[in-house]
Motif scaffolding. Structure first.
Motif, mmCIF file in Angstrom:
data_model
loop_
_atom_site.group_PDB
_atom_site.id
_atom_site.type_symbol
_atom_site.label_atom_id
_atom_site.label_comp_id
_atom_site.label_asym_id
_atom_site.label_seq_id
_atom_site.Cartn_x
_atom_site.Cartn_y
_atom_site.Cartn_z
ATOM 1 N N SER A 34 0.835 -1.211 0.000
ATOM 2 C CA SER A 34 0.000 0.000 0.000
ATOM 3 C C SER A 34 0.866 1.256 0.000
ATOM 4 O O SER A 34 0.560 2.233 -0.684
ATOM 5 C CB SER A 34 -0.934 -0.005 1.213
ATOM 6 N N ASP A 57 -7.493 -4.281 -1.877
ATOM 7 C CA ASP A 57 -7.294 -5.155 -0.716
ATOM 8 C C ASP A 57 -8.564 -5.123 0.131
ATOM 9 O O ASP A 57 -8.671 -4.377 1.100
ATOM 10 C CB ASP A 57 -6.085 -4.696 0.098
ATOM 11 N N SER A 62 -6.186 -0.008 2.966
ATOM 12 C CA SER A 62 -5.318 0.959 3.647
ATOM 13 C C SER A 62 -5.415 2.363 3.075
ATOM 14 O O SER A 62 -5.001 3.323 3.713
ATOM 15 C CB SER A 62 -3.853 0.517 3.526
HETATM 16 MG MG MG Z 1 -1.973 -3.038 1.983
#
Ligand code: MG
Ligand code: ADP
Length: 275
Positions: A34, A57, A62
């Motif tokens: 991320s 994800d 994130s």
């Molecule tokens: Mg991530």
């Protein structure tokens, strides 16, 4: 079934306005996908490109925290054909979308593989990205249904593999490399980036401490004859910025910024060679 026969990006292109789709992958979680995705997107935008960042994800999104947009809700808009489309948020010049912006972040997402795949497919088709030079996709860890669905739904230009130098991360990175090289997927690997490569304490600026081992990512790239995209050091402000919604490239640590810019320019060069 369609899973075994569908080639990548088969059928109609779901994202006709997007020139390059870059998936950021790793085998292991927590290696910095991320962080790398966010800063790759920012580096591309700094070069004048129109950039989107999709947080795929679904189990551990994130992007809302890393871009400081947690709790914001994207607008829904009528596409004109009776279908609603999701309008990405915009921050630091990047168009952003994350499942984390659509679900309450106190509720865990518990999806079985097929449901996760259809959620991802819908997520791709229902977001209005518009015209983009690059769409960076922050992938979940591992090698599973979501990865297959992704490469079967959109024409992924190439993948960037993130690893730390440690053995357990390298072992998982190998699985990722093998997956994207499989005949049924065959997505080019743009290159490999070694994150958390070393630590330099502020009071010892000429020292490098190899906390996770030395050159593991670089050696892996050599072993698999893949382009090596560079080292990103372990820097406290990278972690702090991630938690505070200020990615390194919009922060003020010059060493981190330089590392991410060099990595991104190597990635861009390799993407251009493939087009
Ligand atoms: Mg991530
Ligand atoms: P992943 O997406 O692969 O799970 P993240 O990007 O979320 O990994 O990174 C995991 C944690 O490590 C985050 O808290 C992030 O801020 C931190 N981190 C990632 N890369 C670095 C780095 N180079 N230096 C310091 N912290 C980092």
């Amino acid at each position: 079934t369609s899973n075994t026969t569908t080639a990548r990006g088969d059928g109609q292109n779901q994202l006709p306005g997007v020139k390059n789709i870059i998936a950021v992958v790793s085998g292991k979680g927590g290696v910095g996908k991320s962080t790398v995705s966010a800063n790759l997107a920012l580096a591309l935008a700094a070069g004048g490109a129109k950039v989107g960042l999709m947080d795929a994800d679904i189990y551990g999104p994130s992007v809302p925290i890393m871009f400081g947009v947690r709790g914001e809700r994207p607008l829904m808009k009528d596409a004109g054909n009776g279908k609603a489309v999701i309008v990405p948020l915009e921050k630091f010049g990047i168009k952003l979308m994350s499942i984390g912006l659509l679900v309450d972040d106190k509720n865990a997402v518990v999806w079985r593989g097929p449901m996760a795949s259809s959620a991802i497919r819908q997520f791709i088709t229902d977001v209005e990205w518009g015209e983009l030079d690059y769409l960076v996709i922050d992938m979940p860890p591992g090698t599973g249904d979501i990865h297959l669905t992704m490469v079967q739904t959109v024409p992924v230009t190439g993948v960037v593999v993130v690893t730390t130098p440690q053995a357990v991360a390298l072992a998982d990175a190998k699985k990722g490399i093998a997956m994207f090289g499989q005949a049924q997927i065959k997505v080019p690997i743009i290159g490999l980036v070694e994150n958390m490569a070393w630590f330099t304490p502020a009071e010892l600026p000429n020292n490098k401490y190899y906390l996770f081992g030395k050159e593991g990512g670089k050696n892996l790239a050599e072993e698999y004859e893949l382009p090596f995209l560079g080292h990103i050091p372990l820097v406290q402000s990278i972690r702090e910025g991630g938690d505070a919604g200020v990615p390194a490239l919009v922060g003020n640590d010059e060493i981190s910024k330089q590392a991410f810019m060099e990595f991104a320019s190597k990635a861009v060069r390799n993407i251009a060679m493939r087009n």
